[in-house]
Design a protein around this motif. Structure first.
Motif, PDB file in Angstrom:
ATOM      1  N   PRO A  91       0.832  -1.204   0.000  1.00 18.29           N
ATOM      2  CA  PRO A  91       0.000   0.000   0.000  1.00 18.29           C
ATOM      3  C   PRO A  91       0.867   1.255   0.000  1.00 18.29           C
ATOM      4  O   PRO A  91       1.771   1.390   0.835  1.00 18.29           O
ATOM      5  CB  PRO A  91      -0.816  -0.120   1.292  1.00 18.29           C
ATOM      6  N   THR A  92       0.628   2.157  -0.920  1.00 23.44           N
ATOM      7  CA  THR A  92       1.451   3.359  -1.047  1.00 23.44           C
ATOM      8  C   THR A  92       0.657   4.644  -0.894  1.00 23.44           C
ATOM      9  O   THR A  92       1.235   5.732  -0.931  1.00 23.44           O
ATOM     10  CB  THR A  92       2.190   3.370  -2.398  1.00 23.44           C
ATOM     11  N   ASP A 145       4.534  11.428  -5.849  1.00 20.31           N
ATOM     12  CA  ASP A 145       3.999  10.541  -6.882  1.00 20.31           C
ATOM     13  C   ASP A 145       3.201  11.347  -7.905  1.00 20.31           C
ATOM     14  O   ASP A 145       2.131  11.878  -7.596  1.00 20.31           O
ATOM     15  CB  ASP A 145       3.103   9.495  -6.219  1.00 20.31           C
ATOM     16  N   PRO A 146       3.686  11.460  -9.154  1.00 19.98           N
ATOM     17  CA  PRO A 146       2.962  12.253 -10.151  1.00 19.98           C
ATOM     18  C   PRO A 146       1.580  11.699 -10.480  1.00 19.98           C
ATOM     19  O   PRO A 146       0.688  12.456 -10.857  1.00 19.98           O
ATOM     20  CB  PRO A 146       3.889  12.219 -11.376  1.00 19.98           C
ATOM     21  N   ASP A 169       9.558  15.728  -3.838  1.00 22.54           N
ATOM     22  CA  ASP A 169       9.863  15.058  -2.581  1.00 22.54           C
ATOM     23  C   ASP A 169       9.386  15.947  -1.435  1.00 22.54           C
ATOM     24  O   ASP A 169       9.863  17.074  -1.258  1.00 22.54           O
ATOM     25  CB  ASP A 169      11.367  14.814  -2.475  1.00 22.54           C
ATOM     26  N   GLY A 170       8.445  15.449  -0.649  1.00 28.00           N
ATOM     27  CA  GLY A 170       7.900  16.238   0.441  1.00 28.00           C
ATOM     28  C   GLY A 170       8.937  16.693   1.445  1.00 28.00           C
ATOM     29  O   GLY A 170       8.738  17.703   2.127  1.00 28.00           O
ATOM     30  N   ALA A 171      10.052  15.965   1.568  1.00 22.01           N
ATOM     31  CA  ALA A 171      11.097  16.357   2.513  1.00 22.01           C
ATOM     32  C   ALA A 171      11.677  17.720   2.181  1.00 22.01           C
ATOM     33  O   ALA A 171      12.248  18.388   3.055  1.00 22.01           O
ATOM     34  CB  ALA A 171      12.208  15.303   2.535  1.00 22.01           C
ATOM     35  N   ILE A 251       9.218   6.600  -5.440  1.00 25.78           N
ATOM     36  CA  ILE A 251       7.770   6.417  -5.519  1.00 25.78           C
ATOM     37  C   ILE A 251       7.352   4.956  -5.466  1.00 25.78           C
ATOM     38  O   ILE A 251       6.184   4.648  -5.278  1.00 25.78           O
ATOM     39  CB  ILE A 251       7.168   7.074  -6.779  1.00 25.78           C
ATOM     40  N   THR A 252       8.312   4.039  -5.606  1.00 25.31           N
ATOM     41  CA  THR A 252       7.956   2.620  -5.673  1.00 25.31           C
ATOM     42  C   THR A 252       7.408   2.106  -4.349  1.00 25.31           C
ATOM     43  O   THR A 252       6.351   1.476  -4.303  1.00 25.31           O
ATOM     44  CB  THR A 252       9.172   1.770  -6.082  1.00 25.31           C
ATOM     45  N   VAL A 253       8.125   2.349  -3.248  1.00 23.22           N
ATOM     46  CA  VAL A 253       7.705   1.827  -1.941  1.00 23.22           C
ATOM     47  C   VAL A 253       8.040   2.834  -0.851  1.00 23.22           C
ATOM     48  O   VAL A 253       8.960   3.637  -0.994  1.00 23.22           O
ATOM     49  CB  VAL A 253       8.407   0.491  -1.599  1.00 23.22           C
TER      50      VAL A 253
END
Length: 369
Positions: A91-92, A145-146, A169-171, A251-253
């Motif tokens: 789940p992402t 994630d686009p 990247d939210g960071a 974005i993968t995991v």
């Protein structure tokens, strides 16, 4: 957009709003926002888990979909195949439990005119609530994630809201939109990025789930106030624990930390006065995490398992039989943490403090380490 007559979803939304806390929706502005924004527009599909653990898709064409959307449940909205486990799904993204969202939005303590940065756009539902409360021009939402940002932007526009939706990247925050009065984060982080503090006005607030990457059960929502000197501090006394998915820098995991290879031939055996259950209390596990920020705490075959990225690991069963390997004895650190936690009066997580500055983050037990 999912075309459902208001006669069907309206009563479901009203019932959900009536059941929520605090008291319920005690801030009239959030009351209006929550009752104005239909959740189903942002959750046209979600995934349930079957008895065998496999995900099953639930969409508008399925009986019970609408009723499921308007329950006080967190709903998985995106799955990806796990790159390290072919055939499994990870789940992402999810639509958070509405009562958790309400509690967080109240804890954010926004005022008219405030500029808010949301980290973790997800379905776009939380950004819609913020936009309904403050106006879209005051809201910026970021996701790595686009696919999520593109879909959320379309859903938000369809619902009449146009916040700034940023892919990144939210960071790193959203420096081009700073400064902000409030930052709300809808994924967990192990270390609060300093960029969020730097992009928040002095006197502003940051609300984020601070949680171990190696130990998802160890963590809690933190509320930090930003100071004139560029630092931030606060505590973990928000009523809701949080328990969000970890951040994704790929974005993968989401980020995770896994135990190293374990060879019993490399381990030492000894006994301990504490056993596997010693770290069950959240306050005790939090103390150990404050002592060793990169530790993982999990279980294996009924035994507690500790591990760190340098290859150290230790197990202890309920009788205190210990195996330890690697550059240091991790169970000795657990023994120290347990002793200090007991001496401090067995404090709960809500009694810890957190400080963040340019040099990093520190979690502070009631008696400083």
């Amino acid at each position: 957009m999912t075309d459902v007559p208001r006669a069907r979803w309206g009563p479901l939304l009203e019932r959900l709003a009536d059941d929520l806390t605090p008291e319920p929706l005690s801030d009239p502005a959030w009351e209006r926002a929550f009752r104005e924004v239909p959740r189903h527009l942002f959750v046209p599909v979600y995934y349930d888990e079957t008895d065998d653990g496999a995900p099953t898709r639930v969409g508008a064409e399925d009986p019970g979909w609408l009723e499921g959307v308007y329950t006080d449940d967190s709903l998985i909205t995106q799955l990806r195949r796990h790159p390290q486990a072919p055939g499994s799904w990870w789940p992402t993204s999810s639509s958070s439990r509405p009562s958790l969202m309400v509690a967080m939005l109240h804890a954010l303590d926004v005022r008219d005119g405030h500029r808010v940065l949301e980290i973790g756009t997800g379905s776009g539902y939380n950004a819609a609530l913020l936009s309904a409360r403050l106006g879209g021009e005051k809201v910026t939402t970021v996701d790595i994630d686009p696919e999520l940002t593109s879909t959320a932007r379309r859903r938000l526009a369809g619902a009449g809201h146009r916040p700034a939706v940023v892919t990144g990247d939210g960071a790193e925050g959203a420096p081009e939109r700073a400064p902000f009065d409030r930052v709300i984060v809808t994924h967990s982080v192990e270390q609060v990025p300093y960029a969020w503090i730097a992009q928040t006005r002095p006197g502003g607030l940051i609300l984020v789930d601070v949680r171990s990457v190696g130990t998802p059960r160890v963590g809690h929502l933190a509320r930090l106030g930003v100071h004139e000197d560029g630092t931030a501090s606060g505590g973990f006394d928000v009523s809701e624990p949080g328990f969000f998915m970890p951040a994704r820098h790929d974005i993968t995991v989401p980020q995770r930390r896994f135990p190293p290879p374990m060879d019993l031939r490399d381990s030492i055996e000894r006994s301990s006065e504490i056993g596997a259950r010693a770290l069950d209390p959240p306050g005790a596990a939090f103390w150990l995490w404050a002592l060793v920020p990169d530790i993982g705490i999990t279980s294996m075959g009924g035994a507690a398992l500790l591990f760190t990225p340098d290859g150290a690991w230790a197990t202890a069963d309920e009788l205190g039989r210990v195996r330890a390997a690697g550059p240091h004895d991790l169970w000795a650190l657990a023994e120290k943490a347990q002793k200090d936690w007991e001496a401090a009066g067995r404090p709960g997580v809500e009694e810890y403090l957190i400080e963040v500055g340019p040099q990093g983050q520190r979690i502070i037990p009631p008696i400083a380490l």
